[in-house]
Scaffold this motif. Sequence first.
Motif, PDB file in Angstrom:
ATOM      1  N   ALA A 145     -51.437   3.160 -27.062  1.00 17.03           N
ATOM      2  CA  ALA A 145     -50.766   2.698 -25.848  1.00 17.03           C
ATOM      3  C   ALA A 145     -51.750   1.807 -25.100  1.00 17.03           C
ATOM      4  O   ALA A 145     -52.891   2.210 -24.851  1.00 17.03           O
ATOM      5  N   VAL A 146     -51.315   0.598 -24.773  1.00 25.59           N
ATOM      6  CA  VAL A 146     -52.198  -0.369 -24.130  1.00 25.59           C
ATOM      7  C   VAL A 146     -51.537  -0.881 -22.857  1.00 25.59           C
ATOM      8  O   VAL A 146     -50.358  -1.251 -22.855  1.00 25.59           O
ATOM      9  N   SER A 147     -52.290  -0.879 -21.787  1.00 29.13           N
ATOM     10  CA  SER A 147     -51.821  -1.460 -20.529  1.00 29.13           C
ATOM     11  C   SER A 147     -52.895  -2.395 -19.993  1.00 29.13           C
ATOM     12  O   SER A 147     -54.087  -2.195 -20.233  1.00 29.13           O
ATOM     13  N   PHE A 148     -52.436  -3.458 -19.275  1.00 29.59           N
ATOM     14  CA  PHE A 148     -53.363  -4.456 -18.755  1.00 29.59           C
ATOM     15  C   PHE A 148     -53.352  -4.460 -17.241  1.00 29.59           C
ATOM     16  O   PHE A 148     -52.322  -4.217 -16.603  1.00 29.59           O
ATOM     17  N   ASP A 149     -54.533  -4.761 -16.695  1.00 25.60           N
ATOM     18  CA  ASP A 149     -54.673  -4.998 -15.259  1.00 25.60           C
ATOM     19  C   ASP A 149     -55.279  -6.381 -15.108  1.00 25.60           C
ATOM     20  O   ASP A 149     -56.439  -6.610 -15.474  1.00 25.60           O
ATOM     21  N   PRO A 206     -53.159  25.301 -32.581  1.00 24.34           N
ATOM     22  CA  PRO A 206     -54.153  26.357 -32.320  1.00 24.34           C
ATOM     23  C   PRO A 206     -55.080  26.644 -33.493  1.00 24.34           C
ATOM     24  O   PRO A 206     -56.225  27.071 -33.288  1.00 24.34           O
ATOM     25  N   ASN A 207     -54.634  26.431 -34.722  1.00 23.39           N
ATOM     26  CA  ASN A 207     -55.481  26.711 -35.880  1.00 23.39           C
ATOM     27  C   ASN A 207     -56.474  25.592 -36.162  1.00 23.39           C
ATOM     28  O   ASN A 207     -57.546  25.829 -36.707  1.00 23.39           O
ATOM     29  N   THR A 208     -56.111  24.370 -35.814  1.00 24.47           N
ATOM     30  CA  THR A 208     -57.015  23.232 -36.019  1.00 24.47           C
ATOM     31  C   THR A 208     -57.081  22.398 -34.746  1.00 24.47           C
ATOM     32  O   THR A 208     -56.523  21.304 -34.677  1.00 24.47           O
ATOM     33  N   PRO A 209     -57.732  22.917 -33.711  1.00 23.70           N
ATOM     34  CA  PRO A 209     -57.852  22.150 -32.464  1.00 23.70           C
ATOM     35  C   PRO A 209     -58.646  20.876 -32.715  1.00 23.70           C
ATOM     36  O   PRO A 209     -59.487  20.818 -33.616  1.00 23.70           O
ATOM     37  N   GLU A 210     -58.391  19.872 -31.925  1.00 27.02           N
ATOM     38  CA  GLU A 210     -59.056  18.595 -32.135  1.00 27.02           C
ATOM     39  C   GLU A 210     -59.328  17.892 -30.816  1.00 27.02           C
ATOM     40  O   GLU A 210     -58.528  17.967 -29.875  1.00 27.02           O
ATOM     41  N   VAL A 211     -60.461  17.242 -30.743  1.00 30.08           N
ATOM     42  CA  VAL A 211     -60.795  16.310 -29.664  1.00 30.08           C
ATOM     43  C   VAL A 211     -61.533  15.149 -30.305  1.00 30.08           C
ATOM     44  O   VAL A 211     -62.107  15.279 -31.394  1.00 30.08           O
ATOM     45  N   ALA A 212     -61.515  14.005 -29.661  1.00 31.98           N
ATOM     46  CA  ALA A 212     -62.181  12.838 -30.227  1.00 31.98           C
ATOM     47  C   ALA A 212     -62.482  11.836 -29.125  1.00 31.98           C
ATOM     48  O   ALA A 212     -61.907  11.878 -28.037  1.00 31.98           O
ATOM     49  N   ILE A 213     -63.423  10.923 -29.447  1.00 33.36           N
ATOM     50  CA  ILE A 213     -63.609   9.746 -28.613  1.00 33.36           C
ATOM     51  C   ILE A 213     -62.872   8.590 -29.279  1.00 33.36           C
ATOM     52  O   ILE A 213     -62.637   8.594 -30.493  1.00 33.36           O
ATOM     53  N   LEU A 214     -62.507   7.614 -28.492  1.00 35.22           N
ATOM     54  CA  LEU A 214     -61.748   6.458 -28.961  1.00 35.22           C
ATOM     55  C   LEU A 214     -62.608   5.216 -28.800  1.00 35.22           C
ATOM     56  O   LEU A 214     -63.022   4.880 -27.688  1.00 35.22           O
ATOM     57  N   ARG A 215     -62.895   4.541 -29.924  1.00 37.79           N
ATOM     58  CA  ARG A 215     -63.662   3.303 -29.892  1.00 37.79           C
ATOM     59  C   ARG A 215     -62.701   2.149 -30.195  1.00 37.79           C
ATOM     60  O   ARG A 215     -61.988   2.176 -31.208  1.00 37.79           O
ATOM     61  N   VAL A 216     -62.680   1.138 -29.334  1.00 33.95           N
ATOM     62  CA  VAL A 216     -61.683   0.072 -29.406  1.00 33.95           C
ATOM     63  C   VAL A 216     -62.370  -1.293 -29.451  1.00 33.95           C
ATOM     64  O   VAL A 216     -63.391  -1.506 -28.774  1.00 33.95           O
ATOM     65  N   THR A 244     -64.452  -8.015 -28.028  1.00 30.02           N
ATOM     66  CA  THR A 244     -64.808  -7.237 -26.836  1.00 30.02           C
ATOM     67  C   THR A 244     -64.487  -5.779 -27.115  1.00 30.02           C
ATOM     68  O   THR A 244     -63.384  -5.461 -27.585  1.00 30.02           O
ATOM     69  N   THR A 245     -65.443  -4.885 -26.826  1.00 22.67           N
ATOM     70  CA  THR A 245     -65.284  -3.482 -27.212  1.00 22.67           C
ATOM     71  C   THR A 245     -65.330  -2.559 -25.999  1.00 22.67           C
ATOM     72  O   THR A 245     -65.798  -2.917 -24.927  1.00 22.67           O
ATOM     73  N   GLY A 246     -64.866  -1.354 -26.225  1.00 21.52           N
ATOM     74  CA  GLY A 246     -64.932  -0.288 -25.229  1.00 21.52           C
ATOM     75  C   GLY A 246     -64.847   1.054 -25.924  1.00 21.52           C
ATOM     76  O   GLY A 246     -64.351   1.149 -27.058  1.00 21.52           O
ATOM     77  N   VAL A 247     -65.347   2.068 -25.299  1.00 22.55           N
ATOM     78  CA  VAL A 247     -65.317   3.407 -25.882  1.00 22.55           C
ATOM     79  C   VAL A 247     -65.001   4.416 -24.795  1.00 22.55           C
ATOM     80  O   VAL A 247     -65.427   4.260 -23.646  1.00 22.55           O
ATOM     81  N   PRO A 250     -57.696  10.810 -25.589  1.00 20.30           N
ATOM     82  CA  PRO A 250     -58.784   9.867 -25.260  1.00 20.30           C
ATOM     83  C   PRO A 250     -58.240   8.534 -24.756  1.00 20.30           C
ATOM     84  O   PRO A 250     -57.181   8.069 -25.191  1.00 20.30           O
ATOM     85  N   HIS A 251     -58.968   7.947 -23.832  1.00 19.64           N
ATOM     86  CA  HIS A 251     -58.614   6.617 -23.355  1.00 19.64           C
ATOM     87  C   HIS A 251     -59.901   5.824 -23.118  1.00 19.64           C
ATOM     88  O   HIS A 251     -60.901   6.366 -22.639  1.00 19.64           O
ATOM     89  N   ALA A 252     -59.823   4.566 -23.498  1.00 19.91           N
ATOM     90  CA  ALA A 252     -60.973   3.678 -23.347  1.00 19.91           C
ATOM     91  C   ALA A 252     -60.580   2.499 -22.476  1.00 19.91           C
ATOM     92  O   ALA A 252     -59.445   2.004 -22.552  1.00 19.91           O
ATOM     93  N   VAL A 253     -61.509   2.036 -21.673  1.00 23.40           N
ATOM     94  CA  VAL A 253     -61.300   0.879 -20.812  1.00 23.40           C
ATOM     95  C   VAL A 253     -62.106  -0.285 -21.382  1.00 23.40           C
ATOM     96  O   VAL A 253     -63.309  -0.152 -21.643  1.00 23.40           O
ATOM     97  N   VAL A 254     -61.430  -1.407 -21.595  1.00 23.33           N
ATOM     98  CA  VAL A 254     -62.079  -2.605 -22.145  1.00 23.33           C
ATOM     99  C   VAL A 254     -62.005  -3.707 -21.089  1.00 23.33           C
ATOM    100  O   VAL A 254     -60.910  -4.143 -20.712  1.00 23.33           O
ATOM    101  N   GLU A 255     -63.163  -4.136 -20.619  1.00 22.51           N
ATOM    102  CA  GLU A 255     -63.224  -5.144 -19.565  1.00 22.51           C
ATOM    103  C   GLU A 255     -63.629  -6.504 -20.137  1.00 22.51           C
ATOM    104  O   GLU A 255     -64.144  -6.605 -21.252  1.00 22.51           O
ATOM    105  N   GLY A 256     -63.401  -7.531 -19.345  1.00 29.50           N
ATOM    106  CA  GLY A 256     -63.865  -8.865 -19.721  1.00 29.50           C
ATOM    107  C   GLY A 256     -62.963  -9.603 -20.687  1.00 29.50           C
ATOM    108  O   GLY A 256     -63.416 -10.543 -21.367  1.00 29.50           O
TER     109      GLY A 256
END
Length: 744
Positions: free
Chosen positions: A630-634, A652-662, A672-675, A683-689
């Motif tokens: 899901a991508v939104s712009f400002d 519940p048997n396989t819980p998961e968390v992650a970071i998002l690299r974009v 241009t990248t963000g993490v 997870p949500h990442a903000v990409v500026e510039g």
Amino acid sequence: MSFASAAGKLLTAALLTAIVAAPASASEKLEPFAARQDQVLVIYNADWKNRSQGTSADQDSREIAEYYATMHTDPKTGKKPYLLGLSCRHLGKKHLNDWTVREESTDNRNGIVFRGKGTRPQNLDWVRDSRKVEIHISDPDADWNSLSIICRSEVTGEEKIVTPLMTALKMSGIPSSMNDNPTYPPAVIGKGRSIRLDATKLFAGTVTVSLKLKNRSGKVIRDLSLRYHDARDFAFSPVGSDGIPDDKILEEDALVPVRKFLDNPKNALSNGTLLKDHILYIVVVHGIPYSANGAFGIDHGATSNRGDHGNLASLEQRLQTLYYGWETLKPPIIPFYMAGGPDKDKGVINHIITTALRHQLTGIKWNPYMHPDTYSYLRQTKKPPEFVLLPPLSERREAFKPRMFAYAVSRIDGTNVEEAKRIIDYSLYASRYLRPEMDCRVRGGLAGTKSKELSLGERLKRAERENLWGNRELEALGFIVLNNTEHQQDQGLPFMARPAGDATGECRNEKADWLTAGFYPGGMERRVISHNGLNNKKAEIWQQLAKGVTVSAAGSPAYGGGPHITNATFWDNRILVRYLFRGRDLGECFLLSSVYVNWSTSLIGDPLFHPDLRNTVIDTNPPVAMGSLAVSFDSQPDKVTATVSTKLVDNPNTPEVAILRVAFDDGKGGVTTGVSPLYSRRPHAVVEGLRPDTDYTVRATLIDPYGNKSEMQALKLKSKPVNYPLSIIRRIGDELKNRTQSGK
């Protein structure tokens, strides 16, 4: 019931602890215990109106409670935590929507009422005890032969001259420091003296003590007239002079509704067991007040300084002792040394009349569930703890019925819904996967070895065999321990802080810094300092929650009416880690490692957090997104920013968390990248510039705490054009018009 018999009950509880606890031997191990999901009661604020941005629920408090129940629902049996919403019972008041529960009556801070003859004291805060008349005179030029002391009964009007021959009078040197039991040196010529008088040996009831003293030049250096009261004229009061309990609002809006819910036969299990006996843990969530008046609204504190005393306790600690039977206690009336106070500049030492409940309520006699060596390093003996084979909380609580029947109560909170939910997500993930290898630096160190998995079973046994605790135990288990800061006393905190390179994929053997990179799931930290209270939005607790701490603590208030935080206010991490990593729930470990009752402590964490290191495993499953990105712009005049997010597949048997690299690729060599800053189920990442109105290919990678990766399907999209505000357009138009008119 007398206080003495109540103390007998407490002593019985302490003896029971000794009976059921046995030091561990090499052939024995701690019996694991994990509470069921339906042994938790979650309390939320049904009156709460605040709603975090981006949430779908109509209010945050209920959303977090319902999320907790959803994430802790047993997929096979359907059993889940119970939920209870609290509402203010007083029309138009909304007592539960403040940081503390405000009471209408506040007159019982000293816990006593006057029952004697004559004029009652105007202020019960500084009622001097006639058993403990004490005046210090440090003037080396005092003429002690000129000393005159007269004691007058305000009941009969009779007067008596106090002479040095009376046993009621004691003269000595001045103690080097004052406390509950100071040491008085012998009087020395040319130095100051302490004058102590037990006026009850002269008169019963209220007295006035007059003292006059000159120096060797004949100048009067003391001329005092001091009123003292007879402790026998006072009685313990659970309600104060106005007859209204100082925790009346708390009872009516919170404690009574919880008791009714737990005691209601309609809520009982199918076998007739009341929820009162079935529930082990209570969770209060964001939106519930942090604090409320302690038992009877009486001030309490750890020192003799009035500024360190307060009548507030955490709401969690009031719920912890919901069935303690406070109303049966009849504590004695005692003299209590209180620093400062009236006439302190004239050498008057104030011993006030108060109740024994002014003392801090600590130790096994008040919390019989605590480990006997909790905070042992603060005692004079400083003996190392013993690993005791304690029966599970469910069994021990039965032994302490009825008067010491307790719950483990903790808080799940944050500045918004996402921070509170993250505690739950991290607890589930770390309950299954917490191991030293979660730290990317540990994995890097194991890269060249045959096995990538530490033999934690053997390491656990070694720590027990060598009696290692705190940071030494964590090091023996293979965790990387930071250089302990002074305030942590070798506690092994902070625990599982991330190195900065973990987020970038360039993990180096660098010092972890949670303030920069946050925590891995299962991370722990706390800060024992005066201002670290939940009512202080700049306190360290809020920084820790924003950075993904799983277990923490704070004062329910910092200042603002609570007792001053001490170096034993929170949990003893040595005790907590020893039992948490060997199969006991965080809720039980909070009780094991805490010394205070009716105190201002707020313990932060999911009581069902259960990282038994004998059973945790390395996560080998790459994280999977539930759907597309899901991508939104400002779009601003000077920049375009994109927010990219997704949700993970999780159960519940396989819980998961992650970071998002974009990465945003414009196809012309510009990337241009963000993490995302922290691991998350969402997870949500903000990409500026980014450039406006530009075609981009968006590529995203999900990375879990063990470095497992999955690439998401790339997206092609165009960034938004810049929409200039009307004011800027008008300004540009005006500038163009002016240039045209000037011929430029």
